[in-house]
Design an enzyme around this catalytic site. Structure first.
Site, PDB file in Angstrom:
ATOM      1  N   CYS A 168       0.842  -1.204   0.000  1.00 51.83           N
ATOM      2  CA  CYS A 168       0.000   0.000   0.000  1.00 51.83           C
ATOM      3  C   CYS A 168       0.871   1.245   0.000  1.00 51.83           C
ATOM      4  O   CYS A 168       1.997   1.227   0.497  1.00 51.83           O
ATOM      5  CB  CYS A 168      -0.897   0.049   1.241  1.00 51.83           C
ATOM      6  N   ASP A 169       0.327   2.309  -0.544  1.00 50.15           N
ATOM      7  CA  ASP A 169       0.983   3.602  -0.420  1.00 50.15           C
ATOM      8  C   ASP A 169      -0.066   4.700  -0.519  1.00 50.15           C
ATOM      9  O   ASP A 169      -1.020   4.586  -1.296  1.00 50.15           O
ATOM     10  CB  ASP A 169       2.041   3.808  -1.495  1.00 50.15           C
ATOM     11  N   SER A 170       0.106   5.748   0.291  1.00 44.22           N
ATOM     12  CA  SER A 170      -0.877   6.823   0.340  1.00 44.22           C
ATOM     13  C   SER A 170      -0.262   8.169  -0.018  1.00 44.22           C
ATOM     14  O   SER A 170       0.871   8.461   0.370  1.00 44.22           O
ATOM     15  CB  SER A 170      -1.486   6.923   1.747  1.00 44.22           C
TER      16      SER A 170
END
Length: 204
Positions: A74-76
């Site tokens: 995941c990456d935000s």
């Protein structure tokens, strides 16, 4: 009886993401990708978040210790006026960021990728949540930046920390803002033929 659950690996050192998965009954192992995020560019914040998530999952999935596992990456990033805002570089940037965000709304984009190392394929998608920022005073912003928290989170804020009082509301999944959307993860696992309940850890 042998435990036949698939191994679940989180390709992230984020304690918030790990906490969300554990609260949902999962027991992931953690293997940090060590991927150079600065090496990735994309036309939009959403595409950047997705590319980073896919890269992190792919790097970890290729490692021998991840063999046979389902790897979650995941990456935000915060989309504010079409600009992708990740973790601020320093206190000065965090302060300027908050002064620009207050009283406005941005979209927190979180890329999700699930890599099935057994099948050798992955699925991915982006979760989007609108965040409506309050209007903290200059003194409140200075105190928050001095806490150090905004330097470790995308967009210089989080819903599960000291900045929570400075967020008036959200439109969408709160988990997505914290770092991982559990409903989206369930759908991605289903696309790979895996039911999320199959991954639940046994209750003590």
């Amino acid at each position: 009886m042998t435990d036949q659950r698939r191994r679940l690996v989180l390709a992230s050192q984020s304690p918030a993401r790990l906490g969300l998965l554990r609260q949902a009954g999962l027991a992931p192992e953690v293997i940090v990708s060590g991927f150079d995020e600065d090496a990735v560019t994309a036309p939009t914040p959403a595409e950047l978040a997705l590319a980073l998530a896919e890269a992190k999952a792919s790097v970890v999935a290729a490692r021998p210790e991840a063999a046979g596992a389902l790897v979650v990456g995941c990456d935000s990033v915060l989309d504010l006026d079409g600009q992708a805002l990740g973790k601020p570089a320093d206190a000065e940037e965090a302060t300027a960021r908050w002064k620009a965000m207050r009283g406005r709304a941005g979209t927190l984009q979180t890329g999700h990728c699930v890599y099935d190392t057994t099948a050798g394929r992955f699925v991915s998608a982006v979760g989007s949540t609108v965040v409506r920022f309050g209007e903290p005073t200059d003194e409140e912003i200075a105190a928050y930046v001095a806490s150090g928290e905004p330097l470790h989170v995308a967009g210089a804020f989080t819903l599960d920390g000291r900045s929570a009082p400075f967020v008036d509301g959200i439109d969408g999944d709160s988990g997505n803002v914290i770092g991982l959307s559990l409903p989206l993860l369930r759908r991605l696992l289903a696309d790979l033929g895996v039911g999320i309940t199959e991954l639940w850890a046994p209750r003590d």
